[in-house]
Design a protein around this motif. Structure first.
Motif, mmCIF file in Angstrom:
data_model
loop_
_atom_site.group_PDB
_atom_site.id
_atom_site.type_symbol
_atom_site.label_atom_id
_atom_site.label_comp_id
_atom_site.label_asym_id
_atom_site.label_seq_id
_atom_site.Cartn_x
_atom_site.Cartn_y
_atom_site.Cartn_z
ATOM 1 N N GLY A 60 0.828 -1.202 0.000
ATOM 2 C CA GLY A 60 0.000 0.000 0.000
ATOM 3 C C GLY A 60 0.863 1.253 0.000
ATOM 4 N N THR A 61 2.045 1.136 0.568
ATOM 5 C CA THR A 61 2.967 2.284 0.606
ATOM 6 C C THR A 61 3.467 2.608 -0.799
ATOM 7 O OG1 THR A 61 3.679 1.519 2.787
ATOM 8 C CG2 THR A 61 5.062 3.166 1.715
ATOM 9 N N ILE A 64 0.799 4.304 -2.986
ATOM 10 C CA ILE A 64 0.593 5.750 -2.808
ATOM 11 C C ILE A 64 1.687 6.534 -3.539
ATOM 12 C CG2 ILE A 64 0.579 7.626 -1.096
ATOM 13 C CD1 ILE A 64 -0.613 5.413 0.857
ATOM 14 N N THR A 85 -3.356 9.604 10.141
ATOM 15 C CA THR A 85 -3.218 8.385 9.349
ATOM 16 C C THR A 85 -1.913 7.665 9.688
ATOM 17 O OG1 THR A 85 -3.141 7.503 7.085
ATOM 18 C CG2 THR A 85 -2.231 9.703 7.419
ATOM 19 N N PHE A 86 -1.739 6.491 9.077
ATOM 20 C CA PHE A 86 -0.479 5.769 9.203
ATOM 21 C C PHE A 86 0.563 6.482 8.333
ATOM 22 C CE2 PHE A 86 2.235 2.067 7.826
ATOM 23 C CZ PHE A 86 2.859 1.909 9.054
ATOM 24 N N ALA A 88 2.581 5.709 6.192
ATOM 25 C CA ALA A 88 2.734 5.333 4.772
ATOM 26 C C ALA A 88 2.080 6.355 3.843
ATOM 27 C CB ALA A 88 2.120 3.965 4.525
ATOM 28 N N THR A 89 0.971 6.938 4.284
ATOM 29 C CA THR A 89 0.274 7.919 3.440
ATOM 30 C C THR A 89 1.212 9.073 3.110
ATOM 31 O OG1 THR A 89 -1.717 7.403 4.742
ATOM 32 C CG2 THR A 89 -1.846 9.295 3.245
ATOM 33 N N VAL A 131 -8.152 9.619 3.600
ATOM 34 C CA VAL A 131 -7.862 8.254 4.072
ATOM 35 C C VAL A 131 -9.174 7.688 4.605
ATOM 36 C CG1 VAL A 131 -6.490 6.878 5.691
ATOM 37 C CG2 VAL A 131 -5.537 8.991 4.729
ATOM 38 N N ASP A 157 -6.822 6.931 -0.133
ATOM 39 C CA ASP A 157 -6.049 5.886 0.549
ATOM 40 C C ASP A 157 -7.052 4.928 1.181
ATOM 41 O OD1 ASP A 157 -4.576 4.246 2.179
ATOM 42 O OD2 ASP A 157 -3.328 5.839 3.017
ATOM 43 N N ALA A 159 -6.469 1.806 2.082
ATOM 44 C CA ALA A 159 -5.723 0.675 2.661
ATOM 45 C C ALA A 159 -6.545 -0.099 3.686
ATOM 46 C CB ALA A 159 -4.440 1.190 3.317
ATOM 47 N N GLN A 160 -7.500 0.617 4.329
ATOM 48 C CA GLN A 160 -8.262 -0.028 5.412
ATOM 49 C C GLN A 160 -9.716 -0.282 5.032
ATOM 50 O OE1 GLN A 160 -7.753 2.258 9.043
ATOM 51 N NE2 GLN A 160 -5.524 2.241 8.889
ATOM 52 N N SER A 181 -3.983 -1.494 0.336
ATOM 53 C CA SER A 181 -2.938 -2.326 0.933
ATOM 54 C C SER A 181 -3.529 -3.708 1.169
ATOM 55 C CB SER A 181 -2.516 -1.738 2.278
ATOM 56 O OG SER A 181 -1.821 -2.712 3.046
ATOM 57 N N LYS A 186 -4.877 -6.757 7.019
ATOM 58 C CA LYS A 186 -5.950 -5.963 6.427
ATOM 59 C C LYS A 186 -7.175 -6.844 6.153
ATOM 60 C CE LYS A 186 -3.935 -1.868 5.910
ATOM 61 N NZ LYS A 186 -3.013 -1.725 7.048
ATOM 62 N N ALA A 194 1.665 -6.548 -0.063
ATOM 63 C CA ALA A 194 1.003 -6.441 -1.369
ATOM 64 C C ALA A 194 0.095 -5.216 -1.367
ATOM 65 C CB ALA A 194 0.174 -7.693 -1.656
ATOM 66 N N TYR A 310 -4.090 6.011 16.001
ATOM 67 C CA TYR A 310 -2.655 5.845 16.230
ATOM 68 C C TYR A 310 -2.285 6.638 17.462
ATOM 69 C CZ TYR A 310 -2.965 3.750 11.679
ATOM 70 O OH TYR A 310 -3.337 2.936 10.643
HETATM 71 C C1 LIG Z 1 -4.054 4.142 6.039
HETATM 72 C C2 LIG Z 1 -2.921 3.312 5.522
HETATM 73 N N1 LIG Z 1 -2.247 3.726 4.434
HETATM 74 C C3 LIG Z 1 -1.234 3.026 3.909
HETATM 75 C C4 LIG Z 1 -0.841 1.824 4.467
HETATM 76 C C5 LIG Z 1 0.360 1.134 3.895
HETATM 77 O O1 LIG Z 1 0.121 -0.129 3.453
HETATM 78 P P1 LIG Z 1 1.316 -1.217 3.419
HETATM 79 O O2 LIG Z 1 1.546 -1.680 4.810
HETATM 80 O O3 LIG Z 1 0.732 -2.296 2.550
HETATM 81 O O4 LIG Z 1 2.497 -0.602 2.807
HETATM 82 C C6 LIG Z 1 -1.526 1.330 5.588
HETATM 83 C C7 LIG Z 1 -1.223 0.042 6.240
HETATM 84 O O5 LIG Z 1 -0.232 -0.434 6.577
HETATM 85 C C8 LIG Z 1 -2.577 2.097 6.129
HETATM 86 O O6 LIG Z 1 -3.251 1.680 7.206
#
Ligand SMILES: Cc1ncc(COP(=O)(O)O)c(C=O)c1O
Length: 366
Positions: A60-61, A64, A85-86, A88-89, A131, A157, A159-160, A181, A186, A194, A310
């Motif tokens: 998922g990273t 983005i 958010t996490f 990764a965003t 997100v 985003d 991912a969730q 993601s 997930k 993936a 978080y």
């Molecule tokens: C909101 C959000 N964005 C992005 C990601 C990134 O996904 P990944 O772990 O597959 O890289 C995640 C989860 O890990 C996420 O919860």
């Protein structure tokens, strides 16, 4: 009774035959990169999300980052997203060369507040990344309205939020590009890392496919430098098997959410709300508590696993000190950070387990 936060082993037990057969078939085929199985999953997941195209990604990273690169967003540009958010965003934003601009969230849903987006727009703003936090879509209509008035792109985003709905449809949750993601925990999880990017735009899809695969259009012909952001075939094949079960799993999650919500009726335990326009897929079931840390400890002592999603909003993380935000910048997210607790949530939870969590939490806050 020990109650885990998620139980991937319990899920595997329900689909072991299909999964083992698929893994064996991929290994026997030795097609580990690309091929029919990947193409089939990309098509099936695109159909599932009601997007036209899907391009598998390594996470998922990377999805983005790929989305931002494909839109030509980079140095000198700004991208707006929620501060809760996490990471990764926002890693995706920074890695593209652009700058993250945070905004606060709506108190009761914890999703980005469209009313605060407009004030964060500058001449350098190029995109908004809503997100769909905890499995609930952000309020896409007002976000689309702002984006179209200011000529901005939307990267959702998701991912969730596999399978979540806005105004009665999955399609309505999508942006110009939507990123998923399939991290193992997930709602649709691989057996490793993936992800996928979705779009209705064939040129963008082609560009993302090219960039995710070293900028190549055949084995050793490269139009430009890209990345190794491919989704591998084994993960795609596993995900394709699991996709067949996803709606059933989501219904289970939703029924657990109803059971929790029906039990939490007084002010001492306040679930994050589902907006009437949104259908959450409850990736996480989050409640707000006055003394969260005490409750977390009490549940832990009864072998009930919980989480905090978080614990520190991104604008207060060391990694983003350079952006210059200080405490108090985003009161809704900051207040929630001290109160939120994610309870066990996965399809294989039993009613008995949910009831035990409810009892333990009520006792902890009572
Ligand atoms: C909101 C959000 N964005 C992005 C990601 C990134 O996904 P990944 O772990 O597959 O890289 C995640 C989860 O890990 C996420 O919860």
């Amino acid at each position: 009774m020990r109650i885990p936060f998620v139980d991937l082993k319990a899920q595997y037990a329900t689909i072991k035959g299909e999964i083992d057969e698929t893994i064996n078939a991929v290994v026997e085929s030795t097609q580990f990169i690309g091929g029919e199985r990947l193409a089939t999953f990309e098509k099936n997941f695109a159909d599932y999300t009601e997007a036209r195209y899907g391009v598998g990604c390594s996470s998922g990273t990377s999805a983005i980052h790929l989305a931002l690169c494909a839109l030509g967003i980079g140095k000198g540009d700004e991208v707006i997203t929620a501060c809760n958010t996490f990471i990764a965003t926002t890693e995706g934003i920074t890695h593209s060369g652009a700058k993250t601009v945070f905004v606060d969230v709506i108190d009761d849903t914890q999703n980005i507040d469209p009313e605060r987006i407009e004030a964060a727009i500058t001449p350098r703003t190029r995109a908004i990344i809503p997100v769909h936090l905890y499995g609930q879509p952000a309020l896409m209509d007002p976000i689309r309205d702002i984006a179209s008035r200011h000529g901005l792109k939307i990267i959702a985003d998701a991912a969730q939020s596999h399978g979540a709905e806005y105004k009665g449809s999955r399609r309505e949750t999508l942006g110009d590009i939507t990123t998923y993601s399939f991290y193992p925990g997930k709602n649709l999880g691989a057996y490793g890392d993936a992800g996928m990017v979705m779009t209705d735009d064939s040129e963008l899809a082609d560009r993302m496919r090219l960039l995710a695969n070293h900028g190549r259009y055949d084995k050793y012909s490269h139009i430009e430098e890209g990345y190794n952001y491919r989704l591998d075939t084994l993960q795609a094949a596993i995900l394709d098997v699991k996709l067949r079960h996803l709606d059933r799993w989501t219904e289970k999650r939703r029924s657990h959410a109803v059971r929790y919500a029906e039990a939490f009726t007084d002010e001492s335990i306040r679930p994050v709300q589902e907006n009437p326009h949104c259908k959450s897929v409850y990736h996480l079931y989050v409640v707000r508590l006055t003394d969260r840390d005490r409750a977390m400890e009490a549940l832990g002592s009864r072998s009930i696993a919980t989480g905090v999603h978080y614990p520190v909003p991104l604008h207060l993380q060391k990694a983003y000190e350079y952006l210059g935000y200080s405490e108090g910048a985003f009161p809704n997210a900051e207040k929630a950070t001290r109160e939120i607790l994610s309870l066990p949530m996965f399809a294989e939870l039993t009613n008995e387990m949910v009831d035990e969590v409810i009892t333990a939490l009520k006792e902890a806050v009572g």
